[in-house]
Write an enzyme that holds these catalytic residues in place. Structure first.
Site, PDB file in Angstrom:
ATOM      1  N   ARG A  49       0.866  -1.183   0.000  1.00 28.09           N
ATOM      2  CA  ARG A  49       0.000   0.000   0.000  1.00 28.09           C
ATOM      3  C   ARG A  49       0.895   1.222   0.000  1.00 28.09           C
ATOM      4  NH1 ARG A  49      -2.005   3.686   3.706  1.00 28.09           N
ATOM      5  NH2 ARG A  49      -4.195   4.308   3.490  1.00 28.09           N
ATOM      6  N   SER A 118     -12.546  -4.802   1.705  1.00 26.18           N
ATOM      7  CA  SER A 118     -12.796  -3.984   2.891  1.00 26.18           C
ATOM      8  C   SER A 118     -14.293  -3.843   3.110  1.00 26.18           C
ATOM      9  CB  SER A 118     -12.181  -2.589   2.721  1.00 26.18           C
ATOM     10  OG  SER A 118     -10.782  -2.635   2.823  1.00 26.18           O
ATOM     11  N   LYS A 148      -5.308   6.094   9.772  1.00 26.59           N
ATOM     12  CA  LYS A 148      -6.584   6.654   9.309  1.00 26.59           C
ATOM     13  C   LYS A 148      -7.390   7.117  10.526  1.00 26.59           C
ATOM     14  CE  LYS A 148      -7.159   3.892   5.088  1.00 26.59           C
ATOM     15  NZ  LYS A 148      -8.067   2.978   4.347  1.00 26.59           N
TER      16      LYS A 148
END
Length: 215
Positions: A49, A118, A148
């Site tokens: 990622r 997700s 996040k």
């Protein structure tokens, strides 16, 4: 480790248990490899990622990580980008809610690919993804996440309800070795971590501590 191996080893649907390691947004290719290599032995799988990298750099980084993962026998999953996963020979892709359908990723990557989805805080997303043929479901955030901080919060009992899908479950969001056992007890097969490992004073010790939660 092959893609089929990842499925066979699950206590539910044949997926690995353990640390679901996610790479940091590292701009330096060499430093990324140097950070990942020492901790890879304690990971059940690695997700690439990097939201800040250019397409060219993402291609370079995935190619390099694929070599590391092959040597370590750890499956490599690419976040968000099924085309990148296909072009680099990665083991699979992880899809967010705006990253396309499971069927499209499966058509591009083949039946042996690992396709994760997700599902945030929504059991309905999990049920839909399971019906579409996902290989695992990710839920969270369960705790405040430094990666996040504004992520949707999920309740731990969501994992218990998601067991009805029969799929392996990944828990994500602010999970540390200190609180990991609560989500594992609720049904998580894997614990996702980025900063919990890579921002730790001793990343190897941190990765080992996450893995030990499953012992």
């Amino acid at each position: 480790m092959t893609r089929h191996d990842m499925r066979r080893e699950s206590p539910q649907a044949g997926l690995l248990r353990g640390l679901y390691l996610i790479t940091p947004d590292e701009p330096d290719d060499g430093r990324l490899l140097a950070r990942v290599a020492p901790v890879l032995a304690h990971a059940a799988c690695l997700q690439y990622r990097n939201k800040r990298a250019s397409p060219r750099q993402r291609l370079r980084q995935v190619d390099a990580l694929r070599t590391l993962c092959t040597e370590a026998r750890v499956p490599l999953i690419v976040n968000d980008d099924a085309a990148l996963a296909a072009s680099t020979g990665a083991d699979g892709v992880h899809l967010g809610e705006h990253d396309g359908a499971v069927a499209a990723a499966r058509a591009l990557l083949g039946n042996d690919a690992i396709v994760g989805v997700s599902c945030y805080d929504d059991i309905r997303l999990g049920l839909d993804a399971a019906a579409q043929g996902a290989d695992y479901l990710a839920f969270g955030a369960f705790f405040v996440s430094p990666t996040k901080p504004t992520a949707r919060r999920a309740s731990i009992d969501l994992l218990q309800r998601a067991r009805i899908t029969g799929l392996p479950l990944v828990a994500i969001g602010g999970i540390s070795p200190d609180n990991a056992r609560s989500v594992i007890a609720a049904g998580a097969d894997m614990i996702a971590a980025i900063s919990g490992v890579f921002d730790a004073p001793d990343p190897v010790a941190a990765a080992r501590a996450y893995a030990a939660c499953f012992a």
